[in-house]
Design a protein around this motif. Structure first.
Motif, PDB file in Angstrom:
ATOM      1  N   SER A  23       0.671  -1.235   0.013  1.00  0.00           N
ATOM      2  CA  SER A  23       0.059  -0.071   0.181  1.00  0.00           C
ATOM      3  C   SER A  23       0.740   1.424  -0.104  1.00  0.00           C
ATOM      4  CB  SER A  23      -0.918   0.076   1.400  1.00  0.00           C
ATOM      5  OG  SER A  23      -0.063   0.081   2.548  1.00  0.00           O
ATOM      6  N   SER A  24       2.144   1.243   0.272  1.00  0.00           N
ATOM      7  CA  SER A  24       2.992   2.465   0.350  1.00  0.00           C
ATOM      8  C   SER A  24       4.485   1.748   0.023  1.00  0.00           C
ATOM      9  CB  SER A  24       2.887   3.062   1.825  1.00  0.00           C
ATOM     10  OG  SER A  24       3.160   2.270   2.661  1.00  0.00           O
ATOM     11  N   PRO A  25       5.391   2.653   0.145  1.00  0.00           N
ATOM     12  CA  PRO A  25       6.864   2.312   0.011  1.00  0.00           C
ATOM     13  C   PRO A  25       7.336   1.377   1.029  1.00  0.00           C
ATOM     14  CG  PRO A  25       6.537   4.660  -0.769  1.00  0.00           C
ATOM     15  CD  PRO A  25       5.165   4.142  -0.229  1.00  0.00           C
ATOM     16  N   LEU A  26       8.214   0.683   0.758  1.00  0.00           N
ATOM     17  CA  LEU A  26       8.996  -0.114   1.867  1.00  0.00           C
ATOM     18  C   LEU A  26       9.392   0.844   2.985  1.00  0.00           C
ATOM     19  CD1 LEU A  26      11.106  -2.354  -0.269  1.00  0.00           C
ATOM     20  CD2 LEU A  26       9.079  -3.226   1.200  1.00  0.00           C
ATOM     21  N   HIS A  27       9.382   0.316   4.276  1.00  0.00           N
ATOM     22  CA  HIS A  27       9.821   0.962   5.394  1.00  0.00           C
ATOM     23  C   HIS A  27      11.058   0.183   6.105  1.00  0.00           C
ATOM     24  CE1 HIS A  27       9.952   3.009   9.491  1.00  0.00           C
ATOM     25  NE2 HIS A  27       9.947   1.684   9.846  1.00  0.00           N
ATOM     26  N   GLU A  28      11.949   0.767   6.309  1.00  0.00           N
ATOM     27  CA  GLU A  28      13.399   0.181   6.694  1.00  0.00           C
ATOM     28  C   GLU A  28      13.203   0.099   8.211  1.00  0.00           C
ATOM     29  OE1 GLU A  28      18.123   0.815   6.817  1.00  0.00           O
ATOM     30  OE2 GLU A  28      17.074   0.424   4.947  1.00  0.00           O
TER      31      GLU A  28
ATOM     32  N   THR B 271      15.058  -6.099  -3.056  1.00  0.00           N
ATOM     33  CA  THR B 271      15.222  -5.597  -4.202  1.00  0.00           C
ATOM     34  C   THR B 271      14.052  -4.617  -4.673  1.00  0.00           C
ATOM     35  OG1 THR B 271      14.389  -7.247  -5.740  1.00  0.00           O
ATOM     36  CG2 THR B 271      16.744  -7.492  -5.193  1.00  0.00           C
ATOM     37  N   SER B 272      14.216  -3.519  -5.628  1.00  0.00           N
ATOM     38  CA  SER B 272      13.204  -2.609  -5.869  1.00  0.00           C
ATOM     39  C   SER B 272      12.011  -3.340  -6.644  1.00  0.00           C
ATOM     40  CB  SER B 272      13.998  -1.528  -6.746  1.00  0.00           C
ATOM     41  OG  SER B 272      14.298  -1.872  -7.857  1.00  0.00           O
ATOM     42  N   ASP B 273      12.254  -4.481  -7.375  1.00  0.00           N
ATOM     43  CA  ASP B 273      11.240  -5.296  -7.923  1.00  0.00           C
ATOM     44  C   ASP B 273      10.692  -6.280  -7.158  1.00  0.00           C
ATOM     45  OD1 ASP B 273      13.235  -7.112  -7.857  1.00  0.00           O
ATOM     46  OD2 ASP B 273      13.371  -7.724  -9.858  1.00  0.00           O
ATOM     47  N   GLY B 274      10.677  -6.139  -5.909  1.00  0.00           N
ATOM     48  CA  GLY B 274       9.812  -7.178  -4.797  1.00  0.00           C
ATOM     49  C   GLY B 274      10.448  -8.505  -4.604  1.00  0.00           C
ATOM     50  N   ASN B 275      11.786  -8.862  -4.918  1.00  0.00           N
ATOM     51  CA  ASN B 275      12.417  -9.759  -4.450  1.00  0.00           C
ATOM     52  C   ASN B 275      13.024  -9.706  -3.317  1.00  0.00           C
ATOM     53  OD1 ASN B 275      11.767 -11.564  -6.866  1.00  0.00           O
ATOM     54  ND2 ASN B 275      12.929 -10.126  -7.679  1.00  0.00           N
TER      55      ASN B 275
END
Length: 145
Positions: free
Chosen positions: A66-71, A97-101
């Motif tokens: 639903s939103s960008p990744l949170h570290e 990775t930015s493509d969801g892996n």
């Protein structure tokens, strides 16, 4: 002479068994419903874990957050230790990775290996909207398999 040949073959065979550990594989589906408490989201994912001797390797994919990744603690995806329905501490970070892996490996202690085999490890992916985790997948117990 034959006796030495047999002993040599026997010794070579025993050496071949040294280091042969058991291998266990578990897979899971990541969803918001698996979070504690549950999260309403259309995000989903899959994860696979292989325990080979002392080394646990985890990899998977996700999409639709639903939103960008949170570290959190150095990564936005982790392997945690707790039984289903409970939250637990981070065992190790996963590279995302930015493509969801995502993927990662860790040498486990004996206690961690038993916890994994008993189904007390899960993957959690964190997003900005759901900082404690948007999707989760619990690895099933593999004891007795």
């Amino acid at each position: 002479m034959k006796r030495w040949g047999v002993l040599t073959l026997l010794g070579a065979g025993l050496l071949g068994l040294v280091g042969c550990g058991e291998s266990y594989v578990s897979t899971t589906q990541l969803s918001g419903a698996n979070e504690v408490p549950p999260v309403t989201t259309s995000a989903s994912g899959t994860a696979s874990a292989t325990l080979d001797g002392d080394e646990l390797s985890v990899s998977g994919t996700f999409s639709g957050l639903s939103s960008p990744l949170h570290e959190e603690s150095g990564s936005s995806a982790h392997v945690h230790q707790a039984p289903p329905g409970e939250n637990g501490g981070i065992v190790f970070n996963l590279s995302v990775t930015s493509d969801g892996n995502f993927s990662g490996t860790k040498k486990l202690t004996d206690a961690e290996k038993e916890a994994f085999k008993a189904g007390r490890f899960y993957v959690n992916v964190h997003s900005e909207n759901h900082k404690t985790g948007e999707i989760r997948g619990q690895f099933a117990s593999i004891i007795g398999n």
